[in-house]
Design a protein around this motif. Structure first.
Motif, PDB file in Angstrom:
ATOM      1  N   HIS A  40       0.832  -1.206   0.000  1.00 14.36           N
ATOM      2  CA  HIS A  40       0.000   0.000   0.000  1.00 14.36           C
ATOM      3  C   HIS A  40       0.869   1.260   0.000  1.00 14.36           C
ATOM      4  O   HIS A  40       0.597   2.214  -0.739  1.00 14.36           O
ATOM      5  CB  HIS A  40      -0.923  -0.006   1.216  1.00 14.36           C
ATOM      6  N   THR A  44       1.126   4.193  -2.984  1.00 11.29           N
ATOM      7  CA  THR A  44       0.960   5.619  -2.699  1.00 11.29           C
ATOM      8  C   THR A  44       2.180   6.400  -3.150  1.00 11.29           C
ATOM      9  O   THR A  44       2.059   7.481  -3.742  1.00 11.29           O
ATOM     10  CB  THR A  44       0.720   5.827  -1.193  1.00 11.29           C
ATOM     11  N   ARG A  47       2.207   6.792  -6.930  1.00 15.47           N
ATOM     12  CA  ARG A  47       1.227   7.783  -7.357  1.00 15.47           C
ATOM     13  C   ARG A  47       1.734   9.204  -7.103  1.00 15.47           C
ATOM     14  O   ARG A  47       1.640  10.078  -7.975  1.00 15.47           O
ATOM     15  CB  ARG A  47      -0.106   7.570  -6.628  1.00 15.47           C
TER      16      ARG A  47
END
Length: 65
Positions: A40, A44, A47
Protein backbone atom coordinates in the motif's frame (compact mmCIF):
# COMPACT_ATOMS: atom_id res chain seq x y z
CA UNK A 1 -7.56 -35.98 29.39
CA UNK A 2 -9.76 -36.13 26.30
CA UNK A 3 -10.60 -39.64 25.19
CA UNK A 4 -11.52 -40.25 21.53
CA UNK A 5 -11.45 -44.02 21.60
CA UNK A 6 -8.01 -45.12 20.44
CA UNK A 7 -6.63 -41.56 20.63
CA UNK A 8 -6.39 -39.69 23.88
CA UNK A 9 -5.00 -36.22 24.41
CA UNK A 10 -3.70 -34.88 27.67
CA UNK A 11 -4.23 -31.25 28.64
CA UNK A 12 -0.47 -30.71 28.95
CA UNK A 13 0.02 -31.84 25.37
CA UNK A 14 -2.81 -29.60 24.14
CA UNK A 15 -1.45 -26.63 26.07
CA UNK A 16 2.04 -27.19 24.66
CA UNK A 17 0.71 -27.39 21.12
CA UNK A 18 -1.30 -24.20 21.55
CA UNK A 19 1.67 -22.36 23.06
CA UNK A 20 3.84 -23.38 20.10
CA UNK A 21 1.20 -22.85 17.41
CA UNK A 22 -0.20 -19.50 18.56
CA UNK A 23 3.06 -17.46 18.38
CA UNK A 24 3.80 -18.90 14.93
CA UNK A 25 0.31 -17.98 13.80
CA UNK A 26 0.77 -14.45 15.16
CA UNK A 27 4.15 -14.18 13.43
CA UNK A 28 2.68 -15.22 10.08
CA UNK A 29 -0.20 -12.79 10.58
CA UNK A 30 2.24 -9.97 11.35
CA UNK A 31 4.32 -10.82 8.27
CA UNK A 32 1.25 -10.76 6.01
CA UNK A 33 0.10 -7.47 7.58
CA UNK A 34 3.51 -5.85 7.02
CA UNK A 35 3.65 -7.04 3.41
CA UNK A 36 0.19 -5.60 2.70
CA UNK A 37 1.11 -2.28 4.36
CA UNK A 38 4.37 -2.11 2.37
CA UNK A 39 2.51 -2.71 -0.90
CA UNK A 40 0.00 0.00 0.00
CA UNK A 41 2.82 2.40 0.88
CA UNK A 42 4.63 1.68 -2.40
CA UNK A 43 1.44 2.28 -4.44
CA UNK A 44 0.96 5.62 -2.70
CA UNK A 45 4.61 6.55 -3.28
CA UNK A 46 4.38 5.68 -6.98
CA UNK A 47 1.23 7.78 -7.36
CA UNK A 48 2.81 10.77 -5.60
CA UNK A 49 6.00 10.41 -7.67
CA UNK A 50 3.95 10.47 -10.88
CA UNK A 51 2.14 13.61 -9.74
CA UNK A 52 5.47 15.21 -8.84
CA UNK A 53 6.95 14.35 -12.25
CA UNK A 54 3.90 15.81 -14.02
CA UNK A 55 4.14 19.05 -12.04
CA UNK A 56 7.89 19.19 -12.67
CA UNK A 57 7.30 18.75 -16.41
CA UNK A 58 4.66 21.51 -16.35
CA UNK A 59 7.03 23.83 -14.51
CA UNK A 60 9.84 23.03 -16.92
CA UNK A 61 7.56 23.72 -19.89
CA UNK A 62 6.40 26.98 -18.31
CA UNK A 63 10.00 28.11 -17.75
CA UNK A 64 10.94 27.39 -21.39
CA UNK A 65 8.29 29.83 -22.60
Amino acid sequence: MLDFGAVSLEWGTLLTQVLVFLPMLLLYGLAIYLIVKAIHCMKTKIRLDREYNEKLAQLSEHLRK
